[in-house]
Design a protein around this motif. Structure first.
Motif, PDB file in Angstrom:
ATOM      1  N   HIS A  36       0.867  -1.170   0.000  1.00 32.36           N
ATOM      2  CA  HIS A  36       0.000   0.000   0.000  1.00 32.36           C
ATOM      3  C   HIS A  36       0.905   1.221   0.000  1.00 32.36           C
ATOM      4  N   ALA A  37       0.728   2.099  -0.944  1.00 33.53           N
ATOM      5  CA  ALA A  37       1.588   3.270  -1.064  1.00 33.53           C
ATOM      6  C   ALA A  37       1.461   4.165   0.168  1.00 33.53           C
ATOM      7  N   SER A  38       2.465   5.003   0.386  1.00 34.16           N
ATOM      8  CA  SER A  38       2.421   5.905   1.534  1.00 34.16           C
ATOM      9  C   SER A  38       1.241   6.859   1.387  1.00 34.16           C
ATOM     10  N   HIS A  39       0.603   7.149   2.533  1.00 34.86           N
ATOM     11  CA  HIS A  39      -0.591   7.983   2.523  1.00 34.86           C
ATOM     12  C   HIS A  39      -0.886   8.445   3.954  1.00 34.86           C
ATOM     13  N   THR A  40      -1.799   9.386   4.065  1.00 29.38           N
ATOM     14  CA  THR A  40      -2.403   9.730   5.349  1.00 29.38           C
ATOM     15  C   THR A  40      -3.858   9.291   5.254  1.00 29.38           C
ATOM     16  N   ASP A  41      -4.485   9.090   6.403  1.00 29.15           N
ATOM     17  CA  ASP A  41      -5.879   8.658   6.418  1.00 29.15           C
ATOM     18  C   ASP A  41      -6.811   9.846   6.581  1.00 29.15           C
ATOM     19  N   PRO A  54       4.284  -8.490  10.467  1.00 30.76           N
ATOM     20  CA  PRO A  54       4.625  -7.066  10.563  1.00 30.76           C
ATOM     21  C   PRO A  54       4.865  -6.457   9.187  1.00 30.76           C
ATOM     22  N   GLY A  55       4.419  -5.228   9.027  1.00 32.43           N
ATOM     23  CA  GLY A  55       4.592  -4.549   7.754  1.00 32.43           C
ATOM     24  C   GLY A  55       4.284  -3.066   7.810  1.00 32.43           C
ATOM     25  N   GLU A  70       5.679  -2.052  13.691  1.00 24.95           N
ATOM     26  CA  GLU A  70       5.257  -3.359  14.205  1.00 24.95           C
ATOM     27  C   GLU A  70       6.464  -4.250  14.491  1.00 24.95           C
ATOM     28  N   GLU A  71       7.490  -4.141  13.672  1.00 23.51           N
ATOM     29  CA  GLU A  71       8.718  -4.893  13.939  1.00 23.51           C
ATOM     30  C   GLU A  71       9.324  -4.471  15.272  1.00 23.51           C
ATOM     31  N   VAL A 130       2.078   0.086   4.189  1.00 23.74           N
ATOM     32  CA  VAL A 130       2.303  -1.321   4.503  1.00 23.74           C
ATOM     33  C   VAL A 130       3.400  -1.799   3.565  1.00 23.74           C
ATOM     34  N   ALA A 131       4.492  -2.250   4.151  1.00 23.13           N
ATOM     35  CA  ALA A 131       5.652  -2.670   3.378  1.00 23.13           C
ATOM     36  C   ALA A 131       5.374  -3.972   2.638  1.00 23.13           C
ATOM     37  N   ASP A 132       6.300  -4.340   1.803  1.00 21.48           N
ATOM     38  CA  ASP A 132       6.206  -5.569   1.020  1.00 21.48           C
ATOM     39  C   ASP A 132       6.453  -6.759   1.947  1.00 21.48           C
ATOM     40  N   CYS A 133       5.399  -7.235   2.581  1.00 20.91           N
ATOM     41  CA  CYS A 133       5.484  -8.306   3.586  1.00 20.91           C
ATOM     42  C   CYS A 133       5.900  -9.629   2.951  1.00 20.91           C
TER      43      CYS A 133
END
Length: 145
Positions: A36-41, A54-55, A70-71, A130-133
């Protein structure tokens, strides 16, 4: 009476979402650098429950680096020996961060709130992704709007 820090017609709501990120594949990796690309909610505050995979990464805007939050939570729990008693203990923890509507709070009538630099403290929405889990991931997210 209208407020000076909440937009006229603003309606507050809460949303709980469950996101499913599929396991990585070559084709998926070619399309998305991250799940998921970087963003704000949207909304005021977001809560993300720590997941089994973790991601979640947050952007530290002061040092301009991505941090795998999370890591860090899971590493801390391992160091404290929490996993010895409960293999899912990380699910009791969550990350909270400001979302886009925190801008309304920047105009709130609050006295004597200053930053270290001496100016008025400004809240900022937190960039996250969310990183490339390595494995399939489920993420439970709560947004207060």
């Amino acid at each position: 009476a209208s407020s000076t820090f909440v937009a006229d017609g603003y309606i507050s709501s809460s949303i709980m979402d469950n996101f499913h990120y599929y396991p990585p594949t070559h084709d998926k990796h070619e399309k998305f650098y991250n799940n998921h690309a970087s963003h704000t909610d949207s909304g005021l505050i977001t809560t993300v429950i720590t997941t089994d995979e973790p991601g979640l990464e947050i952007k530290d805007q002061k040092i301009n680096k991505w941090i795998g939050i999370e890591e860090l939570i899971q590493k801390y729990l391992k160091e404290k020996g929490e996993y010895e008693n409960n293999k899912l203990c990380h699910r009791r923890y969550a990350t909270f961060f400001w979302s886009d509507s925190c801008e309304y709070l920047n105009n709130a009538p609050v006295d004597n709130v200053t930053s270290v630099e001496g100016g008025k403290k400004q809240l900022k929405a937190l960039f996250h992704r969310v990183a490339d889990c390595e494995h399939e991931r489920y993420s439970v997210v709560f947004k207060q709007r």
